[in-house]
Design a protein around this motif. Sequence first.
Motif, short mmCIF file in Angstrom:
data_model
loop_
_atom_site.label_atom_id
_atom_site.label_comp_id
_atom_site.label_asym_id
_atom_site.label_seq_id
_atom_site.Cartn_x
_atom_site.Cartn_y
_atom_site.Cartn_z
N LEU A 175 0.90 -1.19 0.23
CA LEU A 175 -0.11 -0.11 -0.23
C LEU A 175 0.97 1.15 0.02
O LEU A 175 0.24 2.36 -0.52
CB LEU A 175 -0.82 0.06 1.29
N THR A 176 1.95 1.12 0.52
CA THR A 176 2.91 2.43 0.67
C THR A 176 3.82 2.54 -0.60
O THR A 176 4.56 3.59 -0.61
CB THR A 176 3.80 2.22 1.87
N THR A 199 1.85 -7.59 7.83
CA THR A 199 3.21 -7.52 7.23
C THR A 199 3.71 -8.40 6.25
O THR A 199 4.21 -7.97 5.04
CB THR A 199 4.44 -7.51 8.24
N ASP A 200 3.39 -9.68 6.06
CA ASP A 200 3.64 -10.71 5.50
C ASP A 200 5.60 -10.82 5.56
O ASP A 200 6.02 -11.13 4.67
CB ASP A 200 3.55 -10.46 3.87
N LEU A 204 7.91 -7.80 1.54
CA LEU A 204 6.97 -6.65 1.17
C LEU A 204 7.03 -5.76 2.35
O LEU A 204 6.05 -4.96 2.72
CB LEU A 204 5.41 -7.33 1.07
N THR A 205 8.12 -5.44 2.44
CA THR A 205 8.55 -4.22 3.34
C THR A 205 8.05 -2.93 2.86
O THR A 205 8.09 -2.42 1.74
CB THR A 205 10.29 -4.10 3.58
N PRO A 206 7.40 -2.07 3.77
CA PRO A 206 6.75 -0.86 3.62
C PRO A 206 7.79 0.09 3.18
O PRO A 206 8.97 0.10 3.60
CB PRO A 206 5.81 -0.35 4.53
N LYS A 220 3.09 0.61 11.51
CA LYS A 220 2.64 2.07 11.76
C LYS A 220 2.89 2.45 10.50
O LYS A 220 1.96 3.41 10.38
CB LYS A 220 3.58 2.50 12.69
N TYR A 221 3.74 2.21 9.53
CA TYR A 221 3.69 2.91 8.40
C TYR A 221 2.18 2.59 7.38
O TYR A 221 1.81 3.33 6.52
CB TYR A 221 4.88 2.65 7.41
N ILE A 222 1.83 1.33 7.61
CA ILE A 222 0.67 0.89 6.85
C ILE A 222 -0.39 1.49 7.43
O ILE A 222 -1.43 2.15 6.67
CB ILE A 222 0.57 -0.49 6.94
N ILE A 223 -0.57 1.42 8.67
CA ILE A 223 -1.48 2.25 9.32
C ILE A 223 -1.71 3.75 9.02
O ILE A 223 -2.66 4.37 8.71
CB ILE A 223 -1.57 2.20 10.90
N ASP A 224 -0.48 4.34 9.04
CA ASP A 224 -0.53 5.85 8.45
C ASP A 224 -1.06 5.85 7.12
O ASP A 224 -1.98 7.13 6.69
CB ASP A 224 0.63 6.40 8.83
N GLU A 225 -0.34 5.05 6.31
CA GLU A 225 -1.12 5.21 4.99
C GLU A 225 -2.77 5.08 4.86
O GLU A 225 -3.25 5.79 4.12
CB GLU A 225 -0.25 4.32 4.07
N ILE A 226 -2.96 3.91 5.47
CA ILE A 226 -4.43 3.86 5.54
C ILE A 226 -5.34 5.24 5.92
O ILE A 226 -6.23 5.58 5.50
CB ILE A 226 -4.79 2.53 6.42
#
Length: 251
Positions: A175-176, A199-200, A204-206, A220-226
């Motif tokens: 997503l990032t 994370t998987d 697939l590191t953001p 936390k980076y995925i949460i922020d992007e959502i």
Amino acid sequence: MIIDTHIHLNDRKYQDILEEVIKEALENDVERMIVVGYDRSSSIKAVKMASSSDFIYAAVGLHPSDVIKEEDFDLNWLKNLLREPKVIAIGEIGLDYYWNKNNRDLQITYFKKQLEIARNANLPIIIHSRDAAMDTYEILKEHSLPGVLHCFPYSLEMAREFIKLGFYLGIGGVLTFKNSRVLKEVVKEIDIKHLLSETDGPYLTPEPYRGKINRPAYLKYIIDEISEIKKIDSETVLTVLYQNARNLFRI
């Protein structure tokens, strides 16, 4: 309060840094992690990790890329692992026509076998599906089971169809990425009550750590992007995703 609903801490890439990764996760509010198996060996390792930790749970299953190596046609090893109290899902299971083009029938056979095992055990399922949207959809349509489309790879239209079947969509580091236009559209248009964070890892590191080993702390980076895509404050995102994971996996 974050739950990593899909991570492979049982991968050898974590072997020398496992203690550090877990400590870092807990320090970044990742209070529960589901370690996911993909064959007999990795599933057994996931169960062992879960049994020795209060905050780790296990999912066990046979990945479509590993069906060709499976010698236990009845998957008795999988059924036996379900006796373990920390096993909370069957997965990851499914279809992969991207890496495996010549054994589709065998993939489908093992996929259906594991769906029946999940039904009999009253457990949710964690689905891997790549370049196999319609076959995955049609098979899941025949089996009324709760679960998640891990690392959701398909269109908004398909997202809506899977949601009608009662599935969550697993959202991870992709997503990032700047070129993840389709997934960003999915996250924007699909109600957050249908999403899970994952994370998987180690894959697939953001951003901004893309290319390095993925860690639960990076959720936390995925949460922020959502949060940014949906124009919802991050605390609300955290709360809803946490409850979604608890509802599905009953943890």
